[in-house]
Structures are given as C-alpha cells and as structure tokens.
Design an enzyme around this catalytic site. Structure first.
Site: not given
Ligand code: 7TS
Length: 407
Positions: A123, A200, A203, A226, A364
């Site tokens: 991302h 990261d 997700q 999220k 993104c």
C-alpha cells in the site's frame, strides 16, 4: 450448526439500512469495516459516564478513563499476541505507525550505502514513508518483485537481502490482491542478515489470528477501523527492546518524565510515543472491537470468509469478460477483478444503484495495478458478516452492468 452469520449480522446495526430502495450489500471492508453494537456502546458509555482526561487527574472520572484506556491497551496486547501491554503504542492507524517507525527508528540508523527493503505489493503507506527516509538519508529503497499471481517472488526477496539491508517493511496481507505473504519465513531470512522487520497488518488484523511473538517481527501495525473498531485509532506493536532504543517523534505533554529548560527526560515506553491527549474514546472502542473478535470462533470465521472469497471468485469467472486480479495460493478477504469493456468506475457506480458497495480504482497500491497493466480494478472485499446471498446480489448487479453496456 457451523457459523451463524445471521446472528453475527444482528450485532451490526448499519447492515439493516437501505440504499435507495435496496438493502445495503457492503463489500468495501478492506477500505473500512462496519462496527458492532459492542464498539458503539463502549464509546457511548465512555462519553456518557466516564469522560475525562487520562493519566493526570486524581478525581474519579479521570481514574475510570485511565483504567479504560490502559485496559484497552492490554486487550490489544492480547489481541496481537504481545508479551506485555508496554509493547503497544496507540497511534492514529497503520499510516501513522509506519511513519513513526520510519522517522523515529529507521531514519537515525541509516545512511548512504544502506538499504531498506519492501515489496511490489505494498500500500502507498508502506512505500512513501520509506521513500521519504531514503531521500532524507541517502539510503536506497529496494523492491522485491511479484509474480503474475500477485505473490512476492521469494527468490528475488532473498537475493535482495544482504549485509546492506538495514530494515524490511512488508504487508502481512495485500489490500489490492488479498495475497497472504509467508511472513514467518521472510522475517527469519531478514533476521539472518540482521535486519529488523515491520509488518503492515492493516488487512491481516480483521482476517487472521495474530501472534507477533511467534512471528518474531520487530514492529507490527494495525488500523482500528479495518478490524471493526473506530477510525482515528490503531496500534503500533514494537518489541520492547526496539521501543526502548527508539527516540520519541513528537514532543509534548504525557511523553515526558520531567522538563526544565535545560533538560527533558522522557517517559517510559509506550508513553514516550503518545504525546498530548490521545484518542481515548477511540482506544476504548478499539478495545471493545478486540474483545468482540476474540469472543468469536476464529476457525469458523476463517472458514466462512474463505468460502466467500472462493464462491465470489467462481461466480465472477462465470461472467464473460471477467479477469480476476490476484490469484495467490494463499489469500484472504479480497476479490479484485476487471470486466472487459467497462471502466471500473462505471462498474462501481452501476452496482451502487443496486445497493452494492465496492471500491474501484488503484486502491492506494498503484505499483500493483501497474504490474497487471491496468489503471484500476473493481474490488469486492469481505467481512465476517457478509453472506453468500450478498454474492448473488453482486453478480446480479454485474449482469446489470453487462446489460447496460450491451456486452
Ligand atoms: N496498509 C494497508 C495494507 C492498507 O490496506 C491500508 C488501507 C493502509 C496500510 C493504510 O491504513 P490507514 O488506516 O492508515 O489508512 N487500505 C485501504 C484500502 O484498501 N482501501 O481504503 C484504504
């Protein structure tokens, strides 16, 4: 019997709403997820009952607010599998977590000749902060390739790892493709050359059971919104030793132990990274989201979400002109696609008229979309409350798109 998705849906009041004269089908969970009643109630309870600033008052409300805020930190520590709550820093979200590590941990430790390694499926928030550090320090950004399925080329990743690699930053799960990266191995390889690793987890947090201690990553960052929590709050997990050796980034109240004009000493971790009055309500709401997720049968959630991805993929492929973008062997949450002859923005607009919310564009993650020779995709992304009937609604809406475009 099995997973009762209708029971779960009753926890999310927004799922009852109409879009025009259609019932909402929310398939934009990778952008942000909806919030269960437990999260909404925790925030309302805080504001209606205990609202006060934290860590400073001796009065009852301040003590309650502090306990709720620090209690939330403990919940998040358990949620990600941290050894202790001191390893959890509240931040605005994944973007802020990555920028904090980039500026406060990596920037002072790299210079010309050093390398920072990322992958092609990141991302923008796991690309741009590293480009900024590279520009500020003269370090070089290296990028591991991805293959035609949207998986990181692990041989290339290993080739790029060397004595010069000072830091590695990787998505646990790709937002544009849904690919689950084999991060446990990648972390081990990075550590073999002495490079700390940031994951990261934006997700991954809503779909996978996390265990940062087992993964042995140095940093892990998530966005509350999220994972069914509020916006404007997330966490940065850091191994205690890493957080200890890292200087603060922002100065202000709360992050100090003592201040004179001659010298300031900093508070302990994690407080030295939380300057100013934090998002107290957000942290409490996020704690409630972590509790909510931990109360579920996680094997059943995973099986349900895997079924949604599999069925959506199969059903989409039955439509002429559909190409699935991202066909990794290990994926979760996301099915991105193109429909021959129709721009994704038109797809998104028409399916919205049928009550179906999907995201269109580059998500993104422009380099990923470029890799597939595209400028945009349509992305359906799933949460634990989505149903097979909602996939039927998506497919029916796409048939409508084909009809309008006379395909
Ligand atoms: N990393 C990944 C993998 C993401 O998916 C996102 C947001 C971020 C970082 C940034 O998170 P934030 O909460 O700080 O904004 N991804 C998306 C998306 O896929 N659609 O909208 C936002």
């Amino acid at each position: 019997m099995g997973y009762d998705v209708n029971q779960i849906r009753r926890d999310f009041p927004i799922l009852e709403r109409q879009v025009g004269d259609k019932s909402l089908v929310y398939l934009d969970n990778a952008a942000t997820s909806q919030k269960p009643r437990a999260v909404l109630d925790a925030i309302e309870r805080y504001y209606t009952h205990s609202n006060a600033n934290i860590h400073r008052g001796v009065h009852r409300l301040s003590v309650e607010a502090t306990q709720a805020y620090e209690g939330a930190r403990q919940k998040l520590a358990s949620f990600v599998g941290a050894d202790s709550a001191e390893e959890v820093v509240f931040v605005r979200g994944t973007t802020e977590g990555i920028n904090l590590v980039a500026q406060a941990y990596v920037r002072p430790r790299v210079g010309p000749g050093d390398e920072i390694l990322i992958s092609h499926l990141e991302h923008h928030s796991n690309i741009v902060p590293w480009q900024m550090v590279a520009r500020q320090t003269g370090a070089r950004l290296r990028v591991a390739r991805i293959n035609e399925r949207g998986e990181i080329d692990l041989e290339h990743f290993r080739e790029l790892l060397s004595e010069s690699t000072r830091f590695v930053a990787l998505a646990h799960v790709s937002n544009a493709l849904g690919t689950i990266n084999p991060v446990a191995d990648m972390i081990q390889w990075a550590h073999e050359v002495g490079a700390p690793v940031l994951l990261d987890g934006a997700q991954a947090a809503p779909h996978l059971e996390l265990d940062v201690s087992r993964l042995d990553c140095d940093f892990y960052t998530v966005s509350g919104h999220k994972m069914y929590g509020p916006t404007g709050i997330g966490i940065l997990y850091g191994k205690r030793a890493r957080l200890e050796e890292m200087d603060p980034w922002e100065g202000g109240g709360e992050m100090i132990r003592s201040v004179t004009f001659e010298e300031t000493t900093y508070n302990e971790v994690p407080h030295k990274f939380e300057a100013g009055t934090p998002n107290i309500a957000g942290a409490i709401g996020l704690g409630a989201a972590a509790d909510y997720l931990r109360s579920l049968d996680w094997a059943a959630v995973t099986a349900h979400e895997d079924e949604l991805v599999e069925v959506a993929t199969q059903r989409l492929l039955e439509l002429p002109g559909v190409r699935i973008i991202g066909t990794a062997a290990q994926k979760t949450g996301v099915v991105a696609f193109t429909l021959n002859g129709v721009h994704p923005h038109d797809v998104g607009t028409i399916v919205d008229q049928e009550g179906v919310a999907v995201r269109t564009g580059h998500h993104c993650a422009q380099p990923v979309i470029d890799h597939f020779g595209l400028s945009a995709t349509t992305r359906a992304s799933f949460g634990l409350y989505n149903t097979l009937a909602e996939i039927d609604r998506l497919i029916a809406a796409l048939r409508q798109v084909r009809k309008i475009f006379e395909l």
